[in-house]
Design a protein around this motif. Structure first.
Motif, PDB file in Angstrom:
ATOM      1  N   LEU A 256     -14.973  -4.967   8.780  1.00 37.71           N
ATOM      2  CA  LEU A 256     -13.560  -5.138   8.446  1.00 37.71           C
ATOM      3  C   LEU A 256     -13.354  -6.357   7.548  1.00 37.71           C
ATOM      4  O   LEU A 256     -12.478  -6.369   6.682  1.00 37.71           O
ATOM      5  N   ALA A 257     -14.195  -7.369   7.744  1.00 31.89           N
ATOM      6  CA  ALA A 257     -14.059  -8.587   6.946  1.00 31.89           C
ATOM      7  C   ALA A 257     -14.417  -8.373   5.481  1.00 31.89           C
ATOM      8  O   ALA A 257     -14.018  -9.166   4.618  1.00 31.89           O
ATOM      9  N   VAL A 280      -7.583   2.146   0.899  1.00 38.83           N
ATOM     10  CA  VAL A 280      -7.121   1.291   1.998  1.00 38.83           C
ATOM     11  C   VAL A 280      -5.783   0.670   1.595  1.00 38.83           C
ATOM     12  O   VAL A 280      -5.682   0.026   0.546  1.00 38.83           O
ATOM     13  N   TRP A 281      -4.751   0.882   2.411  1.00 40.49           N
ATOM     14  CA  TRP A 281      -3.449   0.296   2.077  1.00 40.49           C
ATOM     15  C   TRP A 281      -3.024  -0.782   3.078  1.00 40.49           C
ATOM     16  O   TRP A 281      -2.130  -1.572   2.806  1.00 40.49           O
ATOM     17  N   GLN A 282      -3.708  -0.841   4.216  1.00 40.91           N
ATOM     18  CA  GLN A 282      -3.382  -1.899   5.174  1.00 40.91           C
ATOM     19  C   GLN A 282      -4.589  -2.165   6.061  1.00 40.91           C
ATOM     20  O   GLN A 282      -5.296  -1.226   6.454  1.00 40.91           O
ATOM     21  N   ILE A 283      -4.845  -3.438   6.358  1.00 39.74           N
ATOM     22  CA  ILE A 283      -5.953  -3.841   7.236  1.00 39.74           C
ATOM     23  C   ILE A 283      -5.353  -4.546   8.446  1.00 39.74           C
ATOM     24  O   ILE A 283      -4.509  -5.434   8.304  1.00 39.74           O
ATOM     25  N   SER A 284      -5.800  -4.131   9.614  1.00 34.94           N
ATOM     26  CA  SER A 284      -5.248  -4.689  10.847  1.00 34.94           C
ATOM     27  C   SER A 284      -5.457  -6.208  10.904  1.00 34.94           C
ATOM     28  O   SER A 284      -6.561  -6.692  10.644  1.00 34.94           O
ATOM     29  N   GLU A 295      -8.668  -2.041  12.839  1.00 34.51           N
ATOM     30  CA  GLU A 295      -8.217  -0.785  12.256  1.00 34.51           C
ATOM     31  C   GLU A 295      -7.907  -0.962  10.784  1.00 34.51           C
ATOM     32  O   GLU A 295      -7.206  -1.900  10.389  1.00 34.51           O
ATOM     33  N   ALA A 296      -8.431  -0.052   9.991  1.00 33.47           N
ATOM     34  CA  ALA A 296      -8.095   0.016   8.568  1.00 33.47           C
ATOM     35  C   ALA A 296      -7.296   1.286   8.341  1.00 33.47           C
ATOM     36  O   ALA A 296      -7.726   2.374   8.742  1.00 33.47           O
ATOM     37  N   ARG A 297      -6.142   1.159   7.697  1.00 33.56           N
ATOM     38  CA  ARG A 297      -5.270   2.309   7.452  1.00 33.56           C
ATOM     39  C   ARG A 297      -5.499   2.780   6.023  1.00 33.56           C
ATOM     40  O   ARG A 297      -5.297   2.030   5.072  1.00 33.56           O
ATOM     41  N   ILE A 298      -5.935   4.028   5.902  1.00 32.22           N
ATOM     42  CA  ILE A 298      -6.354   4.595   4.615  1.00 32.22           C
ATOM     43  C   ILE A 298      -5.333   5.651   4.194  1.00 32.22           C
ATOM     44  O   ILE A 298      -5.160   6.663   4.884  1.00 32.22           O
ATOM     45  N   ALA A 299      -4.640   5.404   3.103  1.00 31.60           N
ATOM     46  CA  ALA A 299      -3.630   6.338   2.613  1.00 31.60           C
ATOM     47  C   ALA A 299      -4.296   7.538   1.951  1.00 31.60           C
ATOM     48  O   ALA A 299      -5.246   7.381   1.176  1.00 31.60           O
ATOM     49  N   ILE A 300      -3.780   8.747   2.261  1.00 32.85           N
ATOM     50  CA  ILE A 300      -4.320   9.989   1.710  1.00 32.85           C
ATOM     51  C   ILE A 300      -3.148  10.822   1.185  1.00 32.85           C
ATOM     52  O   ILE A 300      -2.157  10.991   1.897  1.00 32.85           O
ATOM     53  N   PRO A 301      -3.235  11.356  -0.023  1.00 35.44           N
ATOM     54  CA  PRO A 301      -2.175  12.249  -0.504  1.00 35.44           C
ATOM     55  C   PRO A 301      -2.069  13.483   0.387  1.00 35.44           C
ATOM     56  O   PRO A 301      -3.045  13.920   1.008  1.00 35.44           O
ATOM     57  N   TYR A 302      -0.878  14.075   0.412  1.00 32.75           N
ATOM     58  CA  TYR A 302      -0.654  15.230   1.287  1.00 32.75           C
ATOM     59  C   TYR A 302      -1.523  16.403   0.877  1.00 32.75           C
ATOM     60  O   TYR A 302      -1.709  16.700  -0.310  1.00 32.75           O
TER      61      TYR A 302
END
Length: 398
Positions: A256-257, A280-284, A295-302
């Motif tokens: 994560l680092a 990746v759009w947000q890192i916990s 947690e790493a939040r990964i944005a995905i198109p619909y």
């Protein structure tokens, strides 16, 4: 007299003869001993000359034979290569903005449900309608009360105008005029109160419609016509704002680092051959104290194949690193951890503990333990023992 003299001389002569024989025997014995010693010395010398050389030759032959019997192993010198750093992760697919939609008003019985799960809706679109007959009657009553208040206000205004016309003639006092002004103002105020009450009633009626707070995809529908609902009924619908999805990937603290916002990611749902590109759009900002993961939040198109709640794997491309790259067959593992076998300058096997980094299609990245110049046993290392003599053979370049 003469007889005795002769006898003595003969005995003396015989004694002398006996002494010469003894001397002769002694000389022969000495010669035999000397000859034996010389023969022994010659034999020892011959043994040392010819026998010793044979032993050395035998020893050399044995050494050569031992060298020929040493196993031949393929070795590689990995060097250092620039390898794309890839982090593997798994996680759950979810809506990036999961909006629960419930009852905003007092509720009631559901008259109609207008949408189904999987449909796209616009902002403000009506999703369900609550029965409102009682509220409609109350609104009509308040509308009538406004008419009454307006009539009272008109009457108060007319009386005020007549009083103001008579005050100059002395028929009405100024105090009466002031009372009529107050009456007129109170009547106008009652009109405004009635109008506000009607507005509030109509607003409550409007809140009986369940509406979408934003455009998006209906994920879930938890209401049916005829159901009685209220503010405590929970979410009647769930909407993915804009249809945007994400992967909630769990990663160790060390991985994560190394991440940053915007890093590209390839997401593959379980059971699917299709992969989707995201980032990746947000890192916990926190790490779980029990699992040491974040947690790493990964944005995905619909995409219709990306269903919230599903499981997926992710390959995060987190830059590049320069390190030795070995085939998987060269890296061994036991209770003590990962290690490789290297061949030293005198062709003996030596164990070298290593720390494995990324595993790629090209091989295993060795993060620590090798500088890249060692001769590493390529395969069959499990059949070798540290300290064993081998015959290294350079493997063909891949």
């Amino acid at each position: 007299m003469n007889f005795e003299t002769a006898k003595w001389r003969r005995e003396s002569l015989e004694g002398e003869v006996l002494d010469d024989l003894a001397l002769e025997r002694r000389r022969k014995r000495r010669l035999i001993i000397i000859a034996a010693i010389a023969a022994a010395a010659i034999a020892v010398a011959a043994f040392l000359i010819f026998g010793g050389g044979s032993e050395e030759k035998a020893a050399g032959a044995a050494a050569a034979k031992g060298a020929q019997q040493a196993p031949t192993v393929s070795v590689i010198v990995p060097g250092r290569q620039q390898v794309a750093r890839t982090i593997s992760a798994t996680g759950t697919i979810a809506a990036r903005r999961d909006m629960p939609v419930g009852i905003a008003g007092e509720g009631g019985m559901v008259a109609r449900v207008l949408v189904e799960a999987g449909q796209w809706v616009g902002a403000g679109q009506t999703l369900a309608v609550i029965e409102r007959s009682v509220q409609s009657q109350e609104a009509q009553q308040l509308a009538a009360a406004i008419d009454v208040a307006r009539a009272d206000a008109r009457l108060a205004q007319q009386e005020l105008e007549r009083a103001q016309a008579l005050v100059s003639r002395g028929f009405v006092s100024k105090a009466d005029v002031e009372r009529r002004v107050a009456t007129r103002d109170a009547a106008n105020a009652r009109v405004r109160v009635a109008q506000a009450q009607l507005g509030a009633s109509r607003a409550r009626i409007g809140r009986l419609d369940v509406r979408a707070p934003a455009a998006g995809l209906i994920l879930d529908r938890n209401v049916e016509a005829g159901q009685v609902v209220s503010a405590g009924s929970g979410a009647l619908f769930r909407i993915a704002q804009g249809g945007q999805m994400e992967l909630l990937a769990r990663l160790p603290q060390t991985d994560l680092a190394t991440l940053s916002v915007g890093v590209p990611v390839t997401v593959t749902p379980v059971g699917s051959q299709q992969s989707y590109q995201g980032s990746v759009w947000q890192i916990s900002p926190i790490i779980d104290a029990q699992t040491r993961q974040g947690e790493a939040r990964i944005a995905i198109p619909y995409n219709r194949e990306l269903r919230p709640g599903g499981f997926a794997s992710a390959e995060v491309r987190a830059g590049a690193t320069t390190a030795p790259l070995l085939p998987e067959s060269a890296v061994l593992t036991d209770d003590a951890g990962s290690y490789v076998l290297i061949v030293t300058a005198n062709n003996t096997v030596q164990r070298r503990p290593v720390r494995v980094g990324t595993v790629t299609d090209r091989g295993v990245v060795v993060a620590e333990g090798l500088n890249g110049n060692e001769r590493v046993v390529e395969s069959a290392g499990a059949f070798l023992n540290p300290g064993e003599k081998v015959r290294p053979q350079r493997a063909a370049s891949r």
